[in-house]
Design a protein around this motif. Structure first.
Motif, PDB file in Angstrom:
ATOM      1  N   LYS A 113     -22.029  43.911 -40.759  1.00 43.10           N
ATOM      2  CA  LYS A 113     -21.943  44.687 -39.541  1.00 43.10           C
ATOM      3  C   LYS A 113     -22.163  43.777 -38.349  1.00 43.10           C
ATOM      4  CE  LYS A 113     -23.881  48.696 -37.167  1.00 43.10           C
ATOM      5  NZ  LYS A 113     -24.880  49.796 -37.230  1.00 43.10           N
ATOM      6  N   ARG A 114     -21.367  43.939 -37.301  1.00 40.90           N
ATOM      7  CA  ARG A 114     -21.441  43.062 -36.147  1.00 40.90           C
ATOM      8  C   ARG A 114     -22.724  43.318 -35.370  1.00 40.90           C
ATOM      9  NH1 ARG A 114     -18.135  39.570 -34.184  1.00 40.90           N
ATOM     10  NH2 ARG A 114     -18.178  38.917 -31.990  1.00 40.90           N
ATOM     11  N   ALA A 115     -23.420  42.258 -35.050  1.00 41.60           N
ATOM     12  CA  ALA A 115     -24.681  42.363 -34.329  1.00 41.60           C
ATOM     13  C   ALA A 115     -24.422  42.476 -32.837  1.00 41.60           C
ATOM     14  CB  ALA A 115     -25.565  41.159 -34.612  1.00 41.60           C
ATOM     15  N   SER A 116     -25.406  42.974 -32.112  1.00 39.65           N
ATOM     16  CA  SER A 116     -25.280  43.102 -30.662  1.00 39.65           C
ATOM     17  C   SER A 116     -25.270  41.727 -30.014  1.00 39.65           C
ATOM     18  CB  SER A 116     -26.442  43.938 -30.119  1.00 39.65           C
ATOM     19  OG  SER A 116     -27.670  43.278 -30.375  1.00 39.65           O
ATOM     20  N   LYS A 117     -24.699  41.655 -28.786  1.00 39.23           N
ATOM     21  CA  LYS A 117     -24.620  40.387 -28.074  1.00 39.23           C
ATOM     22  C   LYS A 117     -26.002  39.885 -27.665  1.00 39.23           C
ATOM     23  CE  LYS A 117     -19.938  41.057 -26.280  1.00 39.23           C
ATOM     24  NZ  LYS A 117     -19.081  41.106 -25.073  1.00 39.23           N
ATOM     25  N   ALA A 118     -26.877  40.781 -27.453  1.00 43.62           N
ATOM     26  CA  ALA A 118     -28.241  40.365 -27.093  1.00 43.62           C
ATOM     27  C   ALA A 118     -28.902  39.648 -28.276  1.00 43.62           C
ATOM     28  CB  ALA A 118     -29.077  41.583 -26.690  1.00 43.62           C
ATOM     29  N   GLY A 119     -29.830  38.753 -27.999  1.00 44.14           N
ATOM     30  CA  GLY A 119     -30.511  38.026 -29.056  1.00 44.14           C
ATOM     31  C   GLY A 119     -31.304  38.952 -29.942  1.00 44.14           C
ATOM     32  N   PRO A 120     -31.385  38.660 -31.238  1.00 48.86           N
ATOM     33  CA  PRO A 120     -32.127  39.522 -32.162  1.00 48.86           C
ATOM     34  C   PRO A 120     -33.607  39.541 -31.809  1.00 48.86           C
ATOM     35  CG  PRO A 120     -31.550  37.458 -33.221  1.00 48.86           C
ATOM     36  CD  PRO A 120     -30.829  37.472 -31.908  1.00 48.86           C
ATOM     37  N   THR A 121     -34.232  40.683 -32.028  1.00 47.57           N
ATOM     38  CA  THR A 121     -35.656  40.837 -31.691  1.00 47.57           C
ATOM     39  C   THR A 121     -36.530  40.383 -32.852  1.00 47.57           C
ATOM     40  OG1 THR A 121     -35.640  43.111 -32.489  1.00 47.57           O
ATOM     41  CG2 THR A 121     -35.181  42.771 -30.152  1.00 47.57           C
ATOM     42  N   THR A 122     -37.710  39.890 -32.515  1.00 48.58           N
ATOM     43  CA  THR A 122     -38.660  39.439 -33.535  1.00 48.58           C
ATOM     44  C   THR A 122     -39.245  40.636 -34.281  1.00 48.58           C
ATOM     45  OG1 THR A 122     -39.232  37.510 -32.217  1.00 48.58           O
ATOM     46  CG2 THR A 122     -40.774  38.148 -33.948  1.00 48.58           C
TER      47      THR A 122
END
Length: 482
Positions: free
Chosen positions: A51-60
């Motif tokens: 599944k395509r991830a959001s453009k924002a950086g992944p959260t910790t």
């Protein structure tokens, strides 16, 4: 109920999560693992469900990170506890380690002490051994620190030596050109060769100095590593210190703690300037002045100023930033000649002029340069001293000399007969060719000697030149010195 280990492992690296991040699809990965996956595939997709991830950086994923750290810490504590329990007992006899073998440098049990391996060895209790080993390791740490401090000082001085060597090269080059200018018409080829030799030596000295700095840097790095290991071991528990003591001590003993050899690092100025005109006498028919002794600037005390042609010296009262090289006199205002005197007869004349504080003579090549010793024969010095209006031969004890002429001594001639073991001093201050013998040292010389000079006067001591006549003979183009 405990969480399965699989739930705490990253699907990419299959190891415990390190800085886990949570994607929008609810899957978690190590931050570095998902970054590499995205760089490899070229798209920001979940490595599990695509599944395509959001453009924002992944959260910790803070909860997952804290849970992994807790589990890992618990495992580490459990392993350390088990290991410590195992290490408290002897591997061979499963008895408690109560003794320390002073020969093999390792903890042993009472059964080991009765065995053939350790039966005749001296042992101490664990408690005493811990104290002794810590003391010894602390002493080693102090020696390593002293070595490190010495290396840092040499490293700093070595960087300064590069500038000094360059300055030596510049000053020597200027003097070479000044002397060659007098005979430039017939000596152009010789001048070029000598400048090339100076440049080559400058490059060699600079290259050698850079190599020395690199070598010192590497040794400092090695010492830092050993220093860090030793500090870590000293902070470890007692049993770990005892078990690792022999290996650590063996490692430390392989580190050379002696002084760094910095001899011969400076440009040999005397080689380029000493008797420059005389050394090329074959190219001229003019009369040349020859100085039988020239001074070695690499040995001169920092307060002494030498003339450009290395034939005179005087005291300045302030340092001009000379390197702290091993050949240099450091305790008093001394300097020696560049040529060692051995078998045969040698003579030179020193003009003292208005100087009223001097020592002249010879010294053994091995006489100390950085120690304050009396200029006596037992210390390798054979000298005459003029101070406070009194002339003395520096024998043991010093011998006052009575002058037969009222005029002060203004010129001293030294005559060394190495094979006979005599050093004579003559007063040749007068123009009547009536040289007066002042004193004769008698000794058995066993090593090379160097002309020796000392002064704390602003009036110069000057080595008197001698005239040399060069006459060409017709026989097979040979030449003769007259």
């Amino acid at each position: 109920m405990s969480l399965p280990v699989d739930d705490l492992q990253c699907p990419v690296c299959c190891d415990f999560f390190v800085d886990p991040v949570l994607l929008s699809c609810s899957h978690s990965f190590c931050r570095e693992c998902v970054r590499r996956c995205w760089e490899t595939s070229g798209s920001r997709e979940c490595p599990v469900c695509r599944k395509r991830a959001s453009k924002a950086g992944p959260t910790t994923n803070l909860a997952l990170r804290n849970l992994c750290e807790t589990v890992l810490e618990a495992r580490k504590g459990s392993l350390s506890s088990e290991k410590e329990k195992e290490e408290l007992n002897c591997d061979l006899h499963q008895e408690k380690l109560k003794l320390f073998c002073l020969v093999d440098k390792q903890p042993i049990c009472v059964v080991c002490h009765s065995s053939k391996t350790h039966k005749n060895h001296d042992c101490s209790t664990i408690e005493e051994a811990v104290v002794d080993c810590k003391d010894e390791l602390s002493s080693t740490l102090v020696r390593l620190q002293q070595k490190m401090d010495n290396l840092k000082r040499i490293h700093t001085n070595s960087s300064y030596n590069i500038d000094y060597i360059k300055n030596q090269a510049v000053e020597t080059q200027r003097e070479i050109k000044a002397q060659f200018e007098q005979l430039h018409q017939v000596l152009h080829r010789e001048e070029s060769e000598r400048l090339a030799a100076l440049k080559q030596e400058e490059n060699e000295k600079l290259a050698g100095m850079r190599d020395k700095i690199s070598e010192i840097s590497e040794e400092m790095l090695s010492l830092e590593e050993s220093f860090s290991v030793l500090e870590s071991e000293l902070n470890a528990d007692d049993m770990t210190i005892l078990q690792n003591f022999k290996a650590i001590q063996d490692r430390c003993n392989t580190i050379p703690l002696g002084p760094v050899n910095m001899s011969g690092i400076l440009i040999d100025v005397s080689k380029h300037l000493s008797n420059l005109k005389y050394s090329i006498w074959e190219n001229t028919n003019d009369h040349l002045q020859y100085t039988p002794v020239t001074l070695d600037p690499n040995t001169a005390h920092p307060y002494l100023i030498l003339s450009e042609d290395l034939t005179s010296l005087h005291y300045s009262g302030q340092s001009y930033g000379c390197p702290d090289n091993p050949e240099r006199f450091q305790m008093s205002a001394e300097v020696v000649g560049m040529s060692a005197l051995g078998s045969g007869s040698h003579h030179w004349t020193v003009e003292t002029g208005s100087n009223r504080d001097w020592l002249l003579g010879v010294t053994s090549a091995s006489a100390p340069r950085n120690a304050d010793v009396s200029a006596r024969p037992e210390n390798g010095f054979w000298t005459l001293c003029y101070r406070d209006g009194e002339l003395r031969a520096m024998a043991s004890p010093p011998t006052p000399l009575v002058l037969t002429k009222e005029a002060p001594v203004r010129r001293i001639r030294l005559q060394l007969d190495y094979n006979r073991g005599t050093l004579c001093f003559f007063d040749c201050s007068h123009d009547d060719d009536d040289d007066t013998l002042l004193y004769t040292f008698e000794s058995t010389f066993t090593e090379l000697l160097l002309p020796y000079f000392y002064t704390q006067s602003h009036h110069p001591l000057r080595i008197f030149p001698e005239s040399v006549m060069v006459t060409a003979l017709r026989k097979e183009g040979s030449k003769q010195v007259m």
